[in-house]
Design an enzyme around this catalytic site. Structure first.
Site, PDB file in Angstrom:
ATOM      1  N   HIS A  34       0.842  -1.209   0.000  1.00  0.00           N
ATOM      2  CA  HIS A  34       0.000   0.000   0.000  1.00  0.00           C
ATOM      3  C   HIS A  34       0.876   1.259   0.000  1.00  0.00           C
ATOM      4  O   HIS A  34       0.603   2.223  -0.710  1.00  0.00           O
ATOM      5  CB  HIS A  34      -0.863   0.064   1.261  1.00  0.00           C
ATOM      6  CG  HIS A  34      -1.874  -1.023   1.394  1.00  0.00           C
ATOM      7  ND1 HIS A  34      -1.797  -1.989   2.372  1.00  0.00           N
ATOM      8  CD2 HIS A  34      -2.991  -1.286   0.685  1.00  0.00           C
ATOM      9  CE1 HIS A  34      -2.832  -2.792   2.268  1.00  0.00           C
ATOM     10  NE2 HIS A  34      -3.573  -2.405   1.256  1.00  0.00           N
ATOM     11  N   GLN A  58     -17.925  -6.684  -0.833  1.00  0.00           N
ATOM     12  CA  GLN A  58     -17.018  -7.523  -1.638  1.00  0.00           C
ATOM     13  C   GLN A  58     -16.636  -8.816  -0.930  1.00  0.00           C
ATOM     14  O   GLN A  58     -15.825  -9.578  -1.431  1.00  0.00           O
ATOM     15  CB  GLN A  58     -15.789  -6.723  -2.078  1.00  0.00           C
ATOM     16  CG  GLN A  58     -14.826  -6.355  -0.968  1.00  0.00           C
ATOM     17  CD  GLN A  58     -13.727  -5.422  -1.488  1.00  0.00           C
ATOM     18  OE1 GLN A  58     -13.952  -4.240  -1.704  1.00  0.00           O
ATOM     19  NE2 GLN A  58     -12.540  -5.956  -1.699  1.00  0.00           N
ATOM     20  N   LYS A 146      -0.686  -6.967  -7.808  1.00  0.00           N
ATOM     21  CA  LYS A 146      -0.938  -8.242  -7.122  1.00  0.00           C
ATOM     22  C   LYS A 146      -2.381  -8.689  -7.340  1.00  0.00           C
ATOM     23  O   LYS A 146      -2.644  -9.868  -7.518  1.00  0.00           O
ATOM     24  CB  LYS A 146      -0.653  -8.094  -5.637  1.00  0.00           C
ATOM     25  CG  LYS A 146      -0.572  -9.426  -4.962  1.00  0.00           C
ATOM     26  CD  LYS A 146      -1.007  -9.349  -3.541  1.00  0.00           C
ATOM     27  CE  LYS A 146      -1.935 -10.446  -3.237  1.00  0.00           C
ATOM     28  NZ  LYS A 146      -3.087 -10.090  -2.495  1.00  0.00           N
TER      29      LYS A 146
HETATM   30  O1  PAF Z   1      -7.777  -3.994  -3.138  1.00  0.00           O
HETATM   31  C1  PAF Z   1      -8.448  -3.654  -2.141  1.00  0.00           C
HETATM   32  O2  PAF Z   1      -7.944  -3.442  -1.051  1.00  0.00           O
HETATM   33  C2  PAF Z   1      -9.950  -3.461  -2.301  1.00  0.00           C
HETATM   34  O3  PAF Z   1     -10.489  -4.406  -3.157  1.00  0.00           O
HETATM   35  C3  PAF Z   1     -10.339  -2.038  -2.737  1.00  0.00           C
HETATM   36  C4  PAF Z   1      -9.825  -1.702  -4.128  1.00  0.00           C
HETATM   37  C5  PAF Z   1      -9.795  -1.026  -1.734  1.00  0.00           C
HETATM   38  C6  PAF Z   1     -11.860  -1.893  -2.759  1.00  0.00           C
HETATM   39  O4  PAF Z   1     -12.419  -2.130  -1.500  1.00  0.00           O
END
Ligand code: PAF
Length: 281
Positions: A34, A58, A146
Site C-alpha cells: 500500500h 465484496q 498483485k
Molecule cells: O484492493 C483492495 O484493497 C480493495 O479491493 C479495494 C480496491 C480497496 C476496494 O475495497
C-alpha cells in the site's frame, strides 16, 4: 492530513482544492505494498487521498469480513509520514445507508477466475470503487498488480463508464522469500508464511520455462502445480494461464501476452498471486 468521515465533507474538501488528485483506495491494514502506491501518488499528484474502508459488499457470506485485520492507529501513523492530504474513514452507514440499492457490475472479466471462486466479489469492488471515484473525482487512481484481475476489472469499468481517471498500476511488493505482501498474510502462522513462498517459486518456474520457449499452457500449469504440491500445507484453488487482456484461459498454445494467476489456500487463508508472460520480451 485531514481525517474525513462523511461523504459531504469529502465533497467539500474536493471543491476547495486545486491541482491534481490521486486516490489510493484501501481496506487498511496497510503494508509496504500500500505504501508504495501512496508514495507513487504523492510523487505524481498535488494531493493524495487514501480511503480506508473494509467494504462489506465484496466479501462473500462465508468469507473473513469480521476477521479482516483492522489496524487504524498504525495505519494513520504510517500515513502521517507520507504527505497524504486526506484520509477518508467512512462508517458502513455512510457508504451503504439502510435504503441503499444501487450496484455496479462489470459483466465479462469479473466472471472469470476470482469471480468463479468468489461470486459477487467484483460487484462489491466495482461498486465501492465507483462510489469513491464519484466522491473524490480523482485524476489518478492507484492499484497494485498483485490483484491482477481487480486491476483489469477496474480499468474496464473506468473505460465503460467514461470516468476521466487514469488508472495507475504499481508492482507487487514481496517479502524477502518472494511472498506477495497482503493484509491477509497476517492470518498466516510464521511456518505457513515461510512455506507460502512456494507460490512465488512455482510462478517463477513457470515463467522461466515460458521464457525458454515453452508455449503449451497445459505443460506450464502442470509444472506450477507440481511445484506447489511439494508443499503439503498448500491446497490449490486454481492455476490459470490466460490471455493478459481478456483473461480467457489458454488450453493449448499460448498465442498472445499471458498472465499466470493462481489462488492457493494455506490453512483457511486464501492467497493470490500472479506473473505476466509477455510474448515478446
Ligand atoms: O484492493 C483492495 O484493497 C480493495 O479491493 C479495494 C480496491 C480497496 C476496494 O475495497
Amino acid at each position: 492530513m485531514e481525517l474525513i468521515q462523511s461523504v459531504r465533507e469529502c465533497q467539500l474538501w474536493r471543491r476547495q482544492i486545486t491541482g491534481s488528485v490521486g486516490l489510493v483506495p484501501t481496506m487498511g491494514a496497510l503494508h509496504d505494498g500500500h505504501l508504495s502506491l501512496i508514495r507513487a501518488a504523492v510523487r505524481a499528484c498535488n494531493h493524495t487521498v487514501v480511503s480506508i474502508y473494509v467494504n462489506p459488499t465484496q466479501f462473500g457470506p462465508r468469507e473473513d469480513l469480521s476477521a479482516y485485520p483492522r489496524t487504524l492507529e498504525r495505519d494513520l501513523s504510517a500515513l502521517r509520514n507520507l504527505q497524504v492530504s486526506a484520509v477518508f474513514l467512512p462508517e458502513d452507514r455512510e457508504i451503504y445507508p439502510d435504503d441503499y440499492s444501487t450496484f455496479v457490475s462489470e459483466g465479462e472479466l469479473s466472471l472469470r477466475l476470482e469471480g468463479q471462486s468468489r461470486p459477487g466479489h467484483f460487484r462489491g469492488v466495482t461498486t465501492i470503487v465507483s462510489k469513491l471515484f464519484n466522491i473524490f473525482r480523482p485524476d489518478y487512481a492507484y492499484f497494485g498488480r498483485k490483484d491482477a484481475q481487480q486491476l483489469r476489472v477496474i480499468r474496464k469499468m473506468t473505460k465503460d463508464l467514461n470516468y476521466d481517471i487514469t488508472i495507475v498500476d504499481c508492482p507487487t511488493v514481496r517479502d524477502i522469500n518472494g511472498l506477495a505482501l497482503s493484509s491477509r498474510n497476517q492470518y498466516l502462522t510464521k511456518n505457513e508464511q515461510l512455506r507460502a513462498a512456494v507460490i512465488f517459486r512455482a510462478l517463477s518456474e513457470g515463467k522461466e520455462l515460458f521464457e525458454k520457449g515453452e508455449r503449451n499452457a497445459g505443460i506450464l500449469r502442470k509444472v506450477i502445480e507440481a511445484r506447489i504440491l511439494t508443499e503439503p500445507l498448500a491446497k490449490i484453488d486454481y492455476i490459470s494461464i490466460a490471455d493478459d487482456v481478456s483473461l480467457t484461459e489458454f488450453e493449448g498454445e499460448i498465442t498472445a501476452d499471458a498472465l499466470i494467476s493462481l489462488a492457493v489456500f494455506f490453512g483457511p487463508t486464501r492467497l493470490i498471486d500472479n506473473l505476466n508472460l509477455p510474448l515478446k520480451i
